[in-house]
Every structure is written in C-alpha cells, then in structure tokens.
Scaffold this motif. Sequence first.
Motif, PDB file in Angstrom:
ATOM      1  N   VAL A 125       0.834  -1.199   0.000  1.00 20.86           N
ATOM      2  CA  VAL A 125       0.000   0.000   0.000  1.00 20.86           C
ATOM      3  C   VAL A 125       0.875   1.257   0.000  1.00 20.86           C
ATOM      4  CG1 VAL A 125      -1.609   1.380   1.337  1.00 20.86           C
ATOM      5  CG2 VAL A 125      -2.021  -1.041   1.053  1.00 20.86           C
ATOM      6  N   LEU A 126       1.949   1.211   0.802  1.00 16.41           N
ATOM      7  CA  LEU A 126       2.845   2.373   0.844  1.00 16.41           C
ATOM      8  C   LEU A 126       3.510   2.583  -0.506  1.00 16.41           C
ATOM      9  CD1 LEU A 126       4.729   2.342   4.242  1.00 16.41           C
ATOM     10  CD2 LEU A 126       2.993   3.912   3.414  1.00 16.41           C
TER      11      LEU A 126
ATOM     12  N   ILE B  41       0.966   4.127  -2.712  1.00 18.72           N
ATOM     13  CA  ILE B  41       0.720   5.529  -2.348  1.00 18.72           C
ATOM     14  C   ILE B  41       1.857   6.399  -2.868  1.00 18.72           C
ATOM     15  CG2 ILE B  41       0.586   7.160  -0.417  1.00 18.72           C
ATOM     16  CD1 ILE B  41      -0.748   4.936   1.197  1.00 18.72           C
ATOM     17  N   ALA B  42       3.090   5.953  -2.628  1.00 19.77           N
ATOM     18  CA  ALA B  42       4.241   6.735  -3.060  1.00 19.77           C
ATOM     19  C   ALA B  42       4.245   6.879  -4.579  1.00 19.77           C
ATOM     20  CB  ALA B  42       5.528   6.076  -2.584  1.00 19.77           C
TER      21      ALA B  42
ATOM     22  N   THR C 106       1.588   9.326  -5.656  1.00 16.19           N
ATOM     23  CA  THR C 106       1.959  10.697  -5.342  1.00 16.19           C
ATOM     24  C   THR C 106       2.959  11.200  -6.367  1.00 16.19           C
ATOM     25  OG1 THR C 106       1.856   9.907  -3.081  1.00 16.19           O
ATOM     26  CG2 THR C 106       2.496  12.175  -3.389  1.00 16.19           C
TER      27      THR C 106
ATOM     28  N   LEU D  28      -9.202  -4.060  -5.135  1.00 20.24           N
ATOM     29  CA  LEU D  28      -9.063  -3.558  -3.765  1.00 20.24           C
ATOM     30  C   LEU D  28      -8.025  -2.438  -3.699  1.00 20.24           C
ATOM     31  CD1 LEU D  28      -9.152  -6.722  -1.451  1.00 20.24           C
ATOM     32  CD2 LEU D  28     -10.792  -4.851  -1.543  1.00 20.24           C
TER      33      LEU D  28
ATOM     34  N   ALA E 161      -9.418   0.790  -5.150  1.00 21.18           N
ATOM     35  CA  ALA E 161     -10.371   1.396  -4.223  1.00 21.18           C
ATOM     36  C   ALA E 161      -9.634   2.028  -3.051  1.00 21.18           C
ATOM     37  CB  ALA E 161     -11.368   0.354  -3.735  1.00 21.18           C
ATOM     38  N   ALA E 162      -8.584   1.352  -2.577  1.00 21.06           N
ATOM     39  CA  ALA E 162      -7.830   1.888  -1.443  1.00 21.06           C
ATOM     40  C   ALA E 162      -7.179   3.210  -1.834  1.00 21.06           C
ATOM     41  CB  ALA E 162      -6.774   0.896  -0.988  1.00 21.06           C
TER      42      ALA E 162
ATOM     43  N   PHE F  99      -9.703   5.805  -2.131  1.00 15.50           N
ATOM     44  CA  PHE F  99     -10.157   6.125  -0.779  1.00 15.50           C
ATOM     45  C   PHE F  99      -9.210   7.126  -0.133  1.00 15.50           C
ATOM     46  CE2 PHE F  99     -10.097   5.287   3.807  1.00 15.50           C
ATOM     47  CZ  PHE F  99     -11.415   5.557   4.106  1.00 15.50           C
ATOM     48  N   LEU F 100      -7.919   6.974  -0.414  1.00 17.20           N
ATOM     49  CA  LEU F 100      -6.943   7.887   0.167  1.00 17.20           C
ATOM     50  C   LEU F 100      -6.840   9.186  -0.631  1.00 17.20           C
ATOM     51  CD1 LEU F 100      -4.158   5.312   1.029  1.00 17.20           C
ATOM     52  CD2 LEU F 100      -5.606   6.537   2.637  1.00 17.20           C
ATOM     53  N   GLY F 101      -7.697   9.333  -1.645  1.00 18.30           N
ATOM     54  CA  GLY F 101      -7.697  10.572  -2.422  1.00 18.30           C
ATOM     55  C   GLY F 101      -6.611  10.624  -3.478  1.00 18.30           C
TER      56      GLY F 101
ATOM     57  N   LYS G 198      -9.334  11.121 -11.062  1.00 21.76           N
ATOM     58  CA  LYS G 198      -9.659  12.529 -10.842  1.00 21.76           C
ATOM     59  C   LYS G 198     -11.145  12.725 -10.632  1.00 21.76           C
ATOM     60  CE  LYS G 198      -5.985  14.687 -13.454  1.00 21.76           C
ATOM     61  NZ  LYS G 198      -5.665  15.589 -14.541  1.00 21.76           N
ATOM     62  N   PRO G 199     -11.517  13.630  -9.735  1.00 25.59           N
ATOM     63  CA  PRO G 199     -12.922  13.995  -9.675  1.00 25.59           C
ATOM     64  C   PRO G 199     -13.292  14.701 -10.983  1.00 25.59           C
ATOM     65  CG  PRO G 199     -11.575  15.464  -8.300  1.00 25.59           C
ATOM     66  CD  PRO G 199     -10.682  14.386  -8.831  1.00 25.59           C
TER      67      PRO G 199
ATOM     68  N   LEU H 278     -16.710   6.026  -1.384  1.00 27.75           N
ATOM     69  CA  LEU H 278     -16.569   5.575   0.003  1.00 27.75           C
ATOM     70  C   LEU H 278     -15.962   6.679   0.859  1.00 27.75           C
ATOM     71  CD1 LEU H 278     -16.823   3.147   1.835  1.00 27.75           C
ATOM     72  CD2 LEU H 278     -14.733   2.217   0.883  1.00 27.75           C
TER      73      LEU H 278
ATOM     74  N   GLN I 235     -17.406   9.103   4.069  1.00 27.40           N
ATOM     75  CA  GLN I 235     -16.855   9.045   5.422  1.00 27.40           C
ATOM     76  C   GLN I 235     -17.228  10.284   6.232  1.00 27.40           C
ATOM     77  OE1 GLN I 235     -12.570   8.890   5.670  1.00 27.40           O
ATOM     78  NE2 GLN I 235     -12.602   8.070   7.733  1.00 27.40           N
TER      79      GLN I 235
END
Lengths: 319, 535, 281
Positions: C128-129, C132-133, C136, C213, C216-217, C220-222, C226-227, C236, C240
């Motif tokens: 996951v990290l 994420i990295a 980013t 998954l 989605a994760a 979920f973390l943004g 893109k919106p 989800l 929150q």
Amino acid sequence: MLKYIVKRILGLIPVLLCVSVVVFIITRVIPGDPAAVMLGPQATNEAVEALRQKLGLEDPLLVQYGRFLLQLIKGDLGISIAYHQPVINLILNAFPNTVLLAFAALLIATIVAVPVGIISAVKQYSFFDYFSMTLALVGVSMPVYWLGLMLVLVFSIKLQLFPAIGMGSLENGLGDIISHLVLPSIALSTIPMANFARITRSSMLEVIRQDYIRTARAKGLQEWIVIGKHALKNSMVPLLTVMGMQISMMLSGAVLTETIFAWPGMGRLIVDAIEKRDFMMVQGGVMFLAFIFVMVNLIVDILYVWVNPRINYDNKGGK
Amino acid sequence: MKRKTKVTFLLIFTIIMTLLVVGCQGTNKPENDNKEKPDTTGPQDGGQLVVGLSQVPKTLDPVKYTGTYESNIMNSIYDTLVAWTDDQQKIVGSLATDWKVSDNLLEYTFTLRDNVYFHDGKYVKGRKLTAEDVKYSLERSATQSAMGRLSDLKEAVVVDEETVKLILKQPNAAFLARLTDPGNGIVPKEEVEGWGDEFGQHPVGTGPFVFDSWAKDDNVTLVRNEKYWVTKPHLEKLVFKFIPDQAMMSNALLSGDIDIATDVAGPDRQKLKADKNITIQTMPGMNVYFAAMNMQKGPTADIRVRKAIAYALDVDAAVKNIFQFGGATRAYLPLPKKSWGYDPALEELAIKERNVEKAKELLKEAGYENGFKTTIVTPNKPYRVKWAQIMQTQLAEVGIQADIEKLEWGSYSDKVSKGEAPIYLLAWTWFPDPDFFLFQFFHKAQIGRLGNGQGFLDEEVSALIDEAKASTIDQDKRKALYKQVMEKAMAQVPRVEGWHKENINGIRNRVQDYNICPDDQVRIVTQERNVWVKQ
Amino acid sequence: MEHKKNKVLKRLKKNKLAMVGMVIVIINVILAIFAPLITPYDPNEMHLEASLLPPGSQGHPLGTDEFGRDLLTRILYGSRVSLIVGVVSIGIGGTIGTLLGLIAGFYGGKIDSFIMRVMDGLFAFPYVLLAIALMTALGAGLHNIIIAVSIINVPGFARIVRGETLVVKEQDYVEAARALGAKNKRLLFWHILPNCMAPLIVYATMGIAGAILSEAALSFLGLGIKPPDPSWGSILKAGQEFLGVAPHISTFSGLAILFTVLGFNLFGDGLRDALDPRLKQ
C-alpha cells in the motif's frame, strides 16, 4: 544451521540496498516542495528558497543519495523536515503502536480462526464447513477501510460502545487503550483471520489422513484427544509460516486501518509524511519497515527450519 | 522428542494469547466525568484549563514558527510591543506604553513599560526587560525569521533605557500590525543564545504564562506567571493538548478531557450543541476564500470571459452545499468582514446572482461561443476540492470544460506564483489591516508571488495601494483609499469571491471570560480578559 | 489437451461457489457496459438542493451523495473503473512479472539473483505504501493508477512463474526438446510457459480481486482517479465525512467493492480446484 543464518543475513544486504534506491528515487520523483509546505501561504519566495538551501534540497541527487546511504550505514535516519526531530525518534514513538495494533489483530485472528479451521476439517463437507469457508472467502475479499467505517458506524456512532478514533492514553488507564484498540484491531484481523482459517483447515485435513492418526483412532482414543493432541500440533507448522507471510499484509492493512482510526502508528506517520513531502521521514520510515519486514521473514524462516528439521534448508530462501 | 518440545512451546504460546484476549475483554472503558460543579459567583483563582489544538506544534521560537497552532501557544508566553484589542479593531500598547511615528512613516519610536520581567529560565532569573532586549529580538526577527515577518525593519536603535527607535527600509503604515505577531515577541538574549537551536523547545518570554513542560505529540503545559505586568492570571495551569482530528477533538470536549475545542467541524457542531455543558462560539474569520482567474494569459485574460464565469457560477448554492451544517457566509469583497477596511456599500459591485443566459452572451461576444477548455487548480483541502467540483459542473452548463487539478501545497503555490494557473482557488487569512490583503492581491510588485498569481496589473490601483501604505497612518484616510482600490479592482472582475469561513470553538461552560477572536487565535490573559474556571 | 480442458470445465461447472463467483463477475461486466441504459442520470449530474437524500427517495433508489448526484448511477459507472483497473493492470503487471520470472528461472545464475533481489526489494515494501508513493509521484488519473497497480503486482507474478519454471525445466519433455536442438526462446514460450499456465491463471484471477481492492484503497486515500469521475473508493471516502448523517453513501459503495472482489475470489478458488484437484482444500 549457523551457516544458513549467516548466509541469509548476508543475502539481506542487496535487498535492503535495492529498497534504499527505490525509496530514494520515488521520494525525489514526487513533485512538491517540503519547504513551501512548511512555510505555508504567507511565506515569501525568498524564505522558501532559503529553507530549501538549509535543508540540503538544492544539492545534486547523487550527493543526497550518498549522504542518505552513509547515514543509513551508521544507523542514522536523519532529521525529519516537518518535525525538526530525528526520524528515528518519531519512528520509535509510532512503531510500538503499530506493533500493538498488529499483535492484537493477529491475536484475534488466531483465536477465531484456529478453532474454526479445526472444526471445519474434522467435520469436512458439513454445513459448518461450507458456511465458515464461504465466510472466510468473504473475509479475504473485505476492503479493510470499508469494514473499519462500518464498525465505526455501528459501534461508535449508533451504539456508542467504543471510541471511533485515536489511541487513548495510558494516563486514563489500560482500559482506555484497550477500548480504543477494539475496532481497529477487529478491522485489521479480518484478512489474516480468513487466511488462517483456510490454512488450518487444509493442513488439519492433511494430518488427519496420516497413518498415525488412523492408528490413534484405531487404538480407540477419544476423538478430541486425537485431534487436540496429535493432529493439532502437527498442523501448526504451516500456520506459523503463513503468519510470517502475513506480516507484510498486516503492515499494508495497518496503513489503511491507522488512517481510518487515526491510530498514531507507522502507517499514519508515513502517509502523513508523504502528504507533507517530508522526504527524510518517508525514506527513513520505509527503510525501517522494510528492515523489519525482512527480519521477520528471516526469523520465521529460521523458526520454520528449527521446528521442521527435515527441511533441507540449503535449498530454501530463493537460491 | 526435541521437536515435541518445540511444538508444545507453540501450543502454550497460543493458549497464553487466548487467555490474554479473554482477560482483556473484561475491562471497562473509562466513564465520562460530567459531574456538575457547585456554582459560585466572581472569578476564582486556581485550577487548570485544557485547550485542544488541531495540530502538533514543532517549535515555539518566535523566528522559527510557521503555523497558527504554534502562535496559539506563543500568545500566552510572549508579549509584543503593541497588541490588537480582543475584537481586533484597534492596536493598543503592550510592552510599549506609547509610540510616535515620523511624518515620512520611516521611524517608529516606542516608549517601553518599566515594570516587565522575564520568566525564570535556565540562563535568566526574572531579569527586567530592557530596551536592548527589544533591539535584540526585533533585529533577530528581521534577519532570521523563517517567514520574513519583520523584513521591513532596517535597524533598531536604543535611544535610552526606556526608548527604542525602529527604522524601516520603506514607509509602511501597516508596520504596527506586523509587530503584533507573536513572531515578533520579545525574548531574552541569554536564553536564546544559551539554548541555541533548542530555544524553541524551551521558550522564555514575559507573557502571562511560563513554559513548564512539553510532552511530545501530546501537550505543552504552562504555569501562571505570578509577576505578570498586566495582572496575576487566575489560572494556575494552562495545558495545550494536541488532537489532530476534528471528531476526536469534539469527543474530547464532550468527555471533558479538554475545556476548549478549537477547529470544530460542521457536522460535529450539532452534537456539541446538544450537550448542555457546552457552548458554541462562532465568529466570522479573518479570511476570504476565492477563485482567481488568470489575467495575463488564456481566455480569462478577456474581461468578458471573466464576467461570464462570474455569471455562470452559483456561489450561493455552492456555499450552502459545502457548509450544509453551517460554518461560513458568502463573500462579496476581497477583504474579511472583520477588517476595518470592509465597506458593505461595495458589495453591490459584485456579481451576486447567477445568470446563465448572460454568461453565454458574454462568451459569444468574446468569441467563445462553443466554450473552451480550462483548469481549476486547487490545493488538496476539502472545502476547496468540493467547490472545484461544483464549479466544474456549473461551468459545463455554459460550455466551459474545466479540468480539476488537485495539488499538494508546494506544487500548488509554485504553479500559482508563476502565473501558470488558469483558475485557482485560494484562501487568504492575515492581519485585519487591508494592506495584508489588497497589497498582496492587487499590487504589481506581488506578481510572481502567491497572492497575485493571476497577474492583476493596474498602475492606478498599485499607486493607490502605495499611497495607503506610505502617506498616512490615519485609519479613516487609509480606509477611503482602500475603498477606491477595491472599486477599481472589482470593476475588472478579477476573481469570484467564495466565502468567509467562520471560526468555531466549543467551550465547556465552566470556562469564564473566554471569547473567540476574529483571527481564531487562543488568548487566555490579555489587557481585557483573564480567563478563569469554575471549580 | 482438449480432453484435459473439458475435464477442467466439467469440474468447474460442478463447483457451485465458483459458479456463483462467475455469475457475480458476469453481472458486473454487464452492468458496467450497459450502465447508460440502466440509469437515466449522468453520473456527474449535480442537484445541490437534493444532497444526501436517503435511499428510497423518489427517483433515487440508493439515495444521493453530498452534491445530490444519484448514488446508484455513480456506483454503476464506478464499476467501469474497477474492472478496467483490475483487468488491465493485472494484464500488464502479470505479463512483465511472468517474463521476469521465466527469465530468472530459466537462465538462473547472476540474472536470476539480480532479478529476484530487485523483486525482493519491491516485496519488502508494504505494497500500500509503495502504491501511495507511486501515485503521489505520478499524480492522479486512470492511467497512473493502472501503472502503479501494475508495478505492485510484478513481484508476485515473477515469484510464482520462477518457481514453476524451475520445476518445469527439469522435466523430461523439456530436456527432450532441448536435446532436439530447440532454441531458448522456443523452449521458453512453447514448452515452459504453457506448463506454468494453470497456476498463472489462478493467480491472475485472484490478482484482479486484489487490484480492485488496491484501486479502491488508493481512491479512498484521495490518490485515485480525478474527480468528478466516480470510483467506488472515492465514493466511500466522500461518504466518510457524512457517516453519521448519511451512512448509505459509504455502505453501498463498500458493498459493491466487497461483492465484486468476492466474485473474482470465488471464481479463482474454484478455478484452482478444477485445474489441480490435488490442491483442493
């Protein structure tokens, strides 16, 4: 045995070196400026520039990597950009919390999964077996973050039984920490629980079919003695291995769980550092986690060999 | 045989783990302490006050601090030469009793109070404050401040024991406002040099409270300064507790763990209101959220396009949606409502009502009959990300296809400063003096910086801003000048104002004499207040 | 070969859970493709005055989100993102991982150690990290998610295929082919790869579940797409904030993730049993 351990430890060096390169490259590729993040909207361009100089962000990348590696060898993870504190201090604050969370989750997983796995194996093809194994598949498919939210919804918002976020404080007694621990550890335990149940069942099945179990049964020993005494201990070995493999999964799950429950652990620390572009914290934190991960795997492997001396360990370990 | 032992070991281990969990489940969670305390009249001495802050401070050194969560604590440790009144409408003396400003606005001469003593630190023991301390502190800020908080100061001259003259690099009528910043608080040289880089962890000042201890990531504890020059504080102890989550903050307030919750979120407000031990205080904040349009390049360089966008957006609906549970009021001017430069008469100059037809007409006139593509740049902050999404939808209805670019702060400020953002969402919050808004937004010297990233260039406006800054310190005259600045600037429709966010504090009723301030700073003991708690 | 295939299919059909999984997957695909025909709304159509409507409101069977967008519509369209990311990133990551595994296992020696050390290095990251990295660094967007999720899936495939290759290359028929003068490339792709296929297919099916998954994760973390485009993870996340007042937003989007992932897992599980009855648990 000793030779095997030494060999494995030496084998870790290139892996960790590889991690250091990957993490360094990724942190430098990430766009953004920690200096600007720190100073905020009112900062002048000059102030941001001065801070960049001070943080050593203007040095050539190779110099920065060299410095990172050199410090790493000395066991120094540098100073966090955002917190002005040694990265290692921040890690030592957060890591025990992650361990506590992971351990609690592992505990819950084991306590539920092992009996369920055993019963499923003993009563193979029964309703209980089908039901629990289907449930286990649901568990494997569970998005941890969603389960976390649902737990908060039911137990914090509706029933108000447990706090939704944070870790509590020892000052308020151990009970405070435990009540904060309940929901995140349940969320984090689902996937390992499902895996453990499946593994326990399958290794139990294998053991039950072995000759000595048949013999024991033939001798007229009571069923629960056969299962409890002979079968169980032999089916523990694969479970131990899976537990080891689960560590990486747990750390990943912990990142998400900690984010939802605002649990002050490593995952939250690093995600927060990425957001703030605190490169030092990110690289230090990831190196630390990678180190823990390979060490745990090593220990599990060694334990495995120790419990199971029949394994020819010279052929194990990816060579 | 040996193998058997190992397996037994594993079994026992598992059993112990089982017992542990069973044992744990028996423990109770702590109960909330909501006992009513007997009511008494008149201020009481003693007791402690716990304030929840939403971020963990990093340093309490005036020249190093960067965040408002840090100045929240520093307000109680340091004093400044001059200070705002609690409603932030006027500047009054603090460590200085009086001051004179030279006609050219280049020299500010301060007369110091003679009954001020530093806290006991490691290197000073209750020493009296001198003019040398003021010179040392302000020159230190001028040269070392991480934020350039006193970059206007050329030098400080000690005239005599009780008089300090500050000489500026250029005339500045807004200079006094700068001096109110705790970043320009007065510090003792011995402590700063004695601690070196660690002074920020062991701050010493002259303020109402003395630094006592800092539990990393958890709290900073201050104790009463018995010899405070204004008055002896009622509170014995003042604790700032760090709770980096809004929901956690509300829960801590409900349970009585903290007495004051700063930064209360909209949905939590209802929950807190329902509790009879808690009062909610709100105050329009010293801020403005807005969408600025690039005036140098792209379609928005055309005033008709900017007008079209202003007509295309339904700001009322957006603000109502984003703040469904309250917490903001719509903005019309590029200035906070609580700034003394705010003039409600100017609100009529803003485009207030949505008018899709007019927007389309204007676009057609400008040659964009079929719309165009653009980008809304926003930092990754929830309110602005929401507004960006709403804007995107509303712009699509007049044919403008907007992409949303959500950036981390560093990339965002870089992009905006360089004038590369077609439309960007910015929040601005600073001192009540209009200079801290209008100079930053509309002066030509600020092109290339965050405030004027849109490239607003108008010689007349720049000249008016200069005049307001350099010709007089008379507030009424300056207000008239800023009114002209806004009239001229707004005529060009450079931006669409969004909202003023309200500051919301939750306060337990046992806390007396506390009031929320427009700048959302926590102030416990000032010349007007001395907060106390009912025991 | 044909005969074997039929046998596998027969076994698969007999497995009820696997069939349930397959049905879930097929329904998902159909809903994703025909979403515009099923719902009258556009997924990004806002009705600011009708925000946070509860499920069962008129015209909105699952209610609306914070901007008054129809939740059912957004979940239907969200399945597109999930399926695309799941299938494409496993396709890419799987192919790269398979190639690396084949090369490492077949050639052995230094190449093997090098590839596997790098894979171990990637493995030592909590995935996951790593994701994420990567996100980013790359920035939000569908393409970048696919890249990030592909990369985190490479080491797993490499490991599996390398293990299989090591076993297969020692087998008699490979030795025979080699003795007959078959070139390395031919050996790799005609003899070794087909024999690694069974575990590979199972792993890939489960991998899709994992990739969904992961997407989605990240959303979920943004850090996801893109919106305003809908993704289950971002729905989800948006829910929150309103968990107390409008729990339906998070509940339904999470259920969508759960069922889809479960579908792939059930199917993959059944597939494994069918392909290799010895592995049946």
